[in-house]
Write a protein that holds these residues in place. Structure first.
Motif, PDB file in Angstrom:
ATOM      1  N   HIS A 107       0.834  -1.207   0.000  1.00 54.91           N
ATOM      2  CA  HIS A 107       0.000   0.000   0.000  1.00 54.91           C
ATOM      3  C   HIS A 107       0.868   1.257   0.000  1.00 54.91           C
ATOM      4  O   HIS A 107       0.536   2.256  -0.658  1.00 54.91           O
ATOM      5  N   ARG A 108       1.969   1.221   0.729  1.00 52.90           N
ATOM      6  CA  ARG A 108       2.866   2.388   0.732  1.00 52.90           C
ATOM      7  C   ARG A 108       3.452   2.622  -0.658  1.00 52.90           C
ATOM      8  O   ARG A 108       3.570   3.768  -1.108  1.00 52.90           O
ATOM      9  N   LEU A 109       3.793   1.527  -1.337  1.00 50.03           N
ATOM     10  CA  LEU A 109       4.290   1.652  -2.709  1.00 50.03           C
ATOM     11  C   LEU A 109       3.228   2.278  -3.605  1.00 50.03           C
ATOM     12  O   LEU A 109       3.525   3.133  -4.449  1.00 50.03           O
ATOM     13  N   ASP A 139       8.098  -8.058   0.580  1.00 56.55           N
ATOM     14  CA  ASP A 139       9.555  -8.104   0.504  1.00 56.55           C
ATOM     15  C   ASP A 139      10.064  -6.843  -0.192  1.00 56.55           C
ATOM     16  O   ASP A 139       9.688  -6.558  -1.334  1.00 56.55           O
ATOM     17  N   ILE A 140      10.914  -6.091   0.477  1.00 53.81           N
ATOM     18  CA  ILE A 140      11.343  -4.797  -0.064  1.00 53.81           C
ATOM     19  C   ILE A 140      12.084  -4.931  -1.399  1.00 53.81           C
ATOM     20  O   ILE A 140      11.775  -4.198  -2.352  1.00 53.81           O
ATOM     21  N   PRO A 141      13.079  -5.833  -1.556  1.00 51.10           N
ATOM     22  CA  PRO A 141      13.713  -5.974  -2.877  1.00 51.10           C
ATOM     23  C   PRO A 141      12.712  -6.313  -3.982  1.00 51.10           C
ATOM     24  O   PRO A 141      12.831  -5.818  -5.113  1.00 51.10           O
ATOM     25  N   THR A 142      11.716  -7.147  -3.662  1.00 50.31           N
ATOM     26  CA  THR A 142      10.686  -7.478  -4.647  1.00 50.31           C
ATOM     27  C   THR A 142       9.886  -6.239  -5.022  1.00 50.31           C
ATOM     28  O   THR A 142       9.628  -5.982  -6.212  1.00 50.31           O
ATOM     29  N   LEU A 143       9.500  -5.439  -4.030  1.00 49.15           N
ATOM     30  CA  LEU A 143       8.723  -4.234  -4.300  1.00 49.15           C
ATOM     31  C   LEU A 143       9.545  -3.192  -5.060  1.00 49.15           C
ATOM     32  O   LEU A 143       9.007  -2.471  -5.914  1.00 49.15           O
ATOM     33  N   ILE A 144      10.828  -3.120  -4.790  1.00 42.70           N
ATOM     34  CA  ILE A 144      11.701  -2.211  -5.550  1.00 42.70           C
ATOM     35  C   ILE A 144      11.700  -2.603  -7.022  1.00 42.70           C
ATOM     36  O   ILE A 144      11.566  -1.755  -7.915  1.00 42.70           O
ATOM     37  N   ALA A 145      11.833  -3.910  -7.272  1.00 43.24           N
ATOM     38  CA  ALA A 145      11.844  -4.396  -8.651  1.00 43.24           C
ATOM     39  C   ALA A 145      10.515  -4.116  -9.347  1.00 43.24           C
ATOM     40  O   ALA A 145      10.487  -3.697 -10.518  1.00 43.24           O
TER      41      ALA A 145
END
Length: 240
Positions: A107-109, A139-145
């Motif tokens: 949700h933040r993304l 997962d933060i790396p997943t959300l970054i991608a």
């Protein structure tokens, strides 16, 4: 932008199967609506499992069965029914691959993407990642991608997710939902006045769009909007 467009606010959770289905049905209606260019879609955060701890190694079927106190067979039957409903609107659900995950970071993304005019792309990508690809949406790396895929700056996404940015915005959406009496998702509000809930048929969405737009142009209320609830997810319940 908001002054010359009618707002449609959609409360949703990326882990809600009917929210993705409802998105497709609403999009089908919007594609048939002649004034679609004058409609602004705003996604609002809703948590079906507040405070849930992500469990990436757990089997989704076994997790749901244990969490809801039902048999594994019942969960598989419900999951197959959901997959069939998704297939009917062109979506592929691989629920056996889904990872039980907290959706707060997702949700933040979405709120970051909103600031960059990419929110609808973010919601679409998050839904697909969760329901089709079996990605960990906490997962933060997943959300970054995922953010990078839709056009966000990877460094900005990382900075946001490693801080508490947009947490207040997520909580405010949830507070707004509580104040508005939103108990299940997806939940659609037209021009801040009247709402319908659930993954309604596209014809229902089109009818409501037309009624709401006419009222918006004439600055009248939407007292004549009525709709039975469609398929939706409630907090703490198996979606079925």
């Amino acid at each position: 932008m908001t002054n010359n467009k009618m707002k449609v606010e959609i409360w949703s959770d990326v882990t809600c199967p009917f929210c993705y289905i409802g998105k497709r049905k609403f999009e089908h209606a919007l594609n048939q609506f002649k004034d679609a260019d004058k409609v602004e879609i705003i996604w609002k955060s809703f948590e079906l499992a507040p405070g849930f701890q992500t469990e990436p190694v757990k089997d989704m079927y076994q997790f749901l069965a244990a969490h809801n106190g039902v048999s594994l067979e019942q969960i598989k039957t419900i999951s197959n029914q959901l997959a069939d409903s998704a297939w009917q609107v062109g979506l592929q659900y691989n629920l056996e691959k889904a990872i039980p995950a907290n959706s707060f970071n997702a949700h933040r993304l979405s709120h970051l993407a909103k600031q960059r005019q990419l929110q609808d792309k973010a919601e679409e990508r998050l839904f697909k990642a969760y329901f089709t690809e079996g990605k960990n949406i906490d997962d933060i790396p997943t959300l970054i991608a995922l953010g990078k895929e839709i056009g966000l700056d990877a460094a900005e996404v990382k900075n946001v997710l490693e801080s508490d940015q947009y947490a207040d915005e997520v909580r405010q959406d949830i507070a707004d939902a509580n104040q508005a009496g939103v108990k299940s998702v997806p939940h659609f509000t037209f021009n801040g006045q009247e709402s319908i809930s659930g993954a309604q048929d596209s014809k229902v969405f089109l009818e409501k769009l037309e009624l709401a737009f006419t009222a918006w142009k004439s600055k009248k209320s939407l007292a004549d909007i009525t709709a039975t609830d469609g398929q939706a997810c409630k907090i703490g319940e198996v979606c079925s």
